[in-house]
Design an enzyme around this catalytic site. Structure first.
Site, PDB file in Angstrom:
ATOM      1  N   HIS A  52      51.004  44.642  49.960  1.00 35.25           N
ATOM      2  CA  HIS A  52      52.403  44.537  48.535  1.00 35.25           C
ATOM      3  C   HIS A  52      52.241  42.682  48.054  1.00 35.25           C
ATOM      4  O   HIS A  52      52.189  41.918  49.361  1.00 35.25           O
ATOM      5  CB  HIS A  52      53.605  45.542  48.664  1.00 35.25           C
ATOM      6  N   GLU A  54      55.272  41.450  47.651  1.00 35.50           N
ATOM      7  CA  GLU A  54      56.334  40.434  48.429  1.00 35.50           C
ATOM      8  C   GLU A  54      55.612  39.699  49.677  1.00 35.50           C
ATOM      9  O   GLU A  54      55.901  38.874  49.874  1.00 35.50           O
ATOM     10  CB  GLU A  54      57.360  41.579  48.676  1.00 35.50           C
ATOM     11  N   CYS A  77      60.497  48.254  46.993  1.00 35.16           N
ATOM     12  CA  CYS A  77      59.147  48.738  47.860  1.00 35.16           C
ATOM     13  C   CYS A  77      60.197  49.140  49.048  1.00 35.16           C
ATOM     14  O   CYS A  77      60.518  48.140  50.501  1.00 35.16           O
ATOM     15  CB  CYS A  77      58.334  49.743  48.503  1.00 35.16           C
ATOM     16  N   CYS A  86      59.039  46.964  51.853  1.00 34.85           N
ATOM     17  CA  CYS A  86      59.075  45.751  51.420  1.00 34.85           C
ATOM     18  C   CYS A  86      60.353  44.456  51.840  1.00 34.85           C
ATOM     19  O   CYS A  86      60.264  43.661  51.931  1.00 34.85           O
ATOM     20  CB  CYS A  86      59.051  45.161  49.752  1.00 34.85           C
ATOM     21  N   ALA A 167      28.452  62.523   5.337  1.00 31.47           N
ATOM     22  CA  ALA A 167      29.050  63.919   5.137  1.00 31.47           C
ATOM     23  C   ALA A 167      26.672  63.597   4.729  1.00 31.47           C
ATOM     24  O   ALA A 167      26.134  64.952   5.406  1.00 31.47           O
ATOM     25  CB  ALA A 167      29.396  63.784   3.404  1.00 31.47           C
TER      26      ALA A 167
END
Length: 170
Positions: A52, A54, A77, A86, A167
């Protein structure tokens, strides 16, 4: 109380965007480590299942992380998944202050990461005025964690009247 330089928090949010399309199902996260107004290191979560933000920043900082401040776009986390917590890496590195833009909505974290850091004697500061920027990094992750629903994009090619063609059938 250590000095807070919001330029570093802005940089953490900015570099988190480098994880766009590669971190799923994890959130995009950026981290900057600084001592007062001196930049030391930075990192972002690059790929799911890999270190991660960090941990990447701490590895770059080495012993200079001791006594420094970590600026993180999302609460660190505090649980074991494919990678270790982390929070423990920040504690072991000797970080003295953690500044976050947003708490993690994941029920496995949801404030527990910040509590763990405080229990270890680390000063924790949440800058609420940066929460919207941090939330914008991870709308799908936040919706999945808070509501159990996916973030859905829909791209359509259509005419102004809501049809696939005019259309006349052309």
């Amino acid at each position: 109380m250590p000095t807070i330089n919001l330029n570093f928090l802005e940089r953490a949010i900015q570099i988190a965007t480098n994880g766009l399309y590669t971190t799923r199902p994890n959130p995009r996260v950026g981290c900057v480590i600084a001592d007062k107004d001196v930049f030391i290191a930075e990192g972002w979560h690059e790929y799911a299942g890999e270190p991660h933000a960090e941990r990447i920043a701490l590895e770059m900082a080495g012993p200079k992380a001791q006594g420094a401040t970590a600026y993180v776009s999302l609460e660190p986390c505090c649980h074991h998944g494919k990678t270790p917590p982390c929070t423990e890496a920040l504690i072991q590195a000797g970080i003295k202050q953690v500044v976050v833009a947003m708490c993690d909505p994941n029920p496995l974290v949801a404030g527990k990461g910040l509590d763990r850091l405080q229990q270890a004697g680390i000063e924790v500061v949440t800058i609420a005025s940066y929460e919207a920027a941090a939330l914008a990094l991870n709308p799908g992750f936040v919706k999945r964690m808070t509501r159990g629903l996916p973030w859905v994009y829909c791209k359509m090619a259509m005419s102004i009247d809501g049809r696939c063609g005019p259309a006349s059938g052309k």
